[in-house]
Design a protein around this motif. Structure first.
Motif, PDB file in Angstrom:
ATOM      1  N   ALA A  92      28.644 101.068 -52.955  1.00  0.00           N
ATOM      2  CA  ALA A  92      27.199 101.089 -52.706  1.00  0.00           C
ATOM      3  C   ALA A  92      26.793  99.932 -51.796  1.00  0.00           C
ATOM      4  O   ALA A  92      25.926 100.098 -50.924  1.00  0.00           O
ATOM      5  N   GLY A  93      27.407  98.773 -51.980  1.00  0.00           N
ATOM      6  CA  GLY A  93      27.128  97.647 -51.092  1.00  0.00           C
ATOM      7  C   GLY A  93      27.543  97.940 -49.662  1.00  0.00           C
ATOM      8  O   GLY A  93      26.829  97.609 -48.708  1.00  0.00           O
ATOM      9  N   CYS A  95      27.756 100.951 -48.321  1.00  0.00           N
ATOM     10  CA  CYS A  95      26.805 101.951 -47.813  1.00  0.00           C
ATOM     11  C   CYS A  95      25.477 101.298 -47.442  1.00  0.00           C
ATOM     12  O   CYS A  95      24.843 101.676 -46.443  1.00  0.00           O
ATOM     13  N   GLY A  96      25.078 100.313 -48.215  1.00  0.00           N
ATOM     14  CA  GLY A  96      23.848  99.589 -47.892  1.00  0.00           C
ATOM     15  C   GLY A  96      23.956  98.863 -46.563  1.00  0.00           C
ATOM     16  O   GLY A  96      22.990  98.813 -45.799  1.00  0.00           O
ATOM     17  N   ILE A  99      23.549 101.528 -43.899  1.00  0.00           N
ATOM     18  CA  ILE A  99      22.162 102.006 -43.829  1.00  0.00           C
ATOM     19  C   ILE A  99      21.258 100.968 -43.173  1.00  0.00           C
ATOM     20  O   ILE A  99      20.388 101.312 -42.359  1.00  0.00           O
ATOM     21  N   LEU A 100      21.456  99.693 -43.505  1.00  0.00           N
ATOM     22  CA  LEU A 100      20.629  98.640 -42.910  1.00  0.00           C
ATOM     23  C   LEU A 100      20.948  98.422 -41.434  1.00  0.00           C
ATOM     24  O   LEU A 100      20.120  97.902 -40.699  1.00  0.00           O
ATOM     25  N   LEU A 109      27.917  92.488 -48.420  1.00  0.00           N
ATOM     26  CA  LEU A 109      27.408  93.368 -49.477  1.00  0.00           C
ATOM     27  C   LEU A 109      28.485  94.007 -50.367  1.00  0.00           C
ATOM     28  O   LEU A 109      28.278  94.079 -51.586  1.00  0.00           O
TER      29      LEU A 109
END
Length: 158
Positions: A92-93, A95-96, A99-100, A109
């Motif tokens: 998830a980090g 993917c974040g 996305i950012l 992340l």
């Protein structure tokens, strides 16, 4: 000669199983992180050698580090949770970071997500001795004589 501890084989099986599961989880994370890193930085697609190298390195690191954390700090946590939840938080980090759209976050992340995954498990499954903060003498009922226990108002006035 039989071993003196009958559960030794079970413990050995659990230890080996945990090391293998963590190695597989680390390899999966290495594969996912390779793809996410290429997406975040806008680099050309990874080669097969990139995927193999990252899977091997992350698998070896996870096989060494994660069982040590599990057996020392997460002793009361279900073993499948020590594999799945930190892996999910690390992915998830990553993917974040994609996305950012900030390439340097791919270095920050995922490890932060991994650490938060372990910290969340530690918070949700505290050790048994951490919950009991009363002194041993306060846990025992107070008795003035062998026949009559002392009530709380009598203790305060004494």
């Amino acid at each position: 000669m039989r071993p003196s501890d009958p559960s030794q084989n079970t413990r050995r099986f659990m230890q080996i199983g945990l090391v293998v599961a963590e190695a597989v989880a680390g390899a999966v994370f290495g594969l996912v992180l390779t793809r996410l890193g290429k997406l975040a930085t806008g680099a050309p697609p990874a080669t097969f050698a990139n995927y193999v190298w990252n899977a091997a390195v992350f698998g070896a690191l996870a096989a060494v580090v994660s069982p040590v954390i599990t057996w020392s700090a997460l002793r009361r946590v279900l073993l499948w949770r020590t594999v799945a939840e930190p892996l999910g938080a690390a992915v998830a980090g990553g993917c974040g970071a994609v996305i950012l759209g900030v390439p340097v976050l791919i270095l920050v992340l995922p490890p932060l997500g991994l650490g938060l995954g372990f910290a969340n498990l530690r918070r949700r499954y505290p050790d048994a001795f951490e919950g009991n903060t009363l002194a041993a003498s306060l846990d025992m009922p107070r008795v003035r004589s062998a026949e009559r226990p002392v009530s709380e108002p009598e203790l305060r006035s004494a």
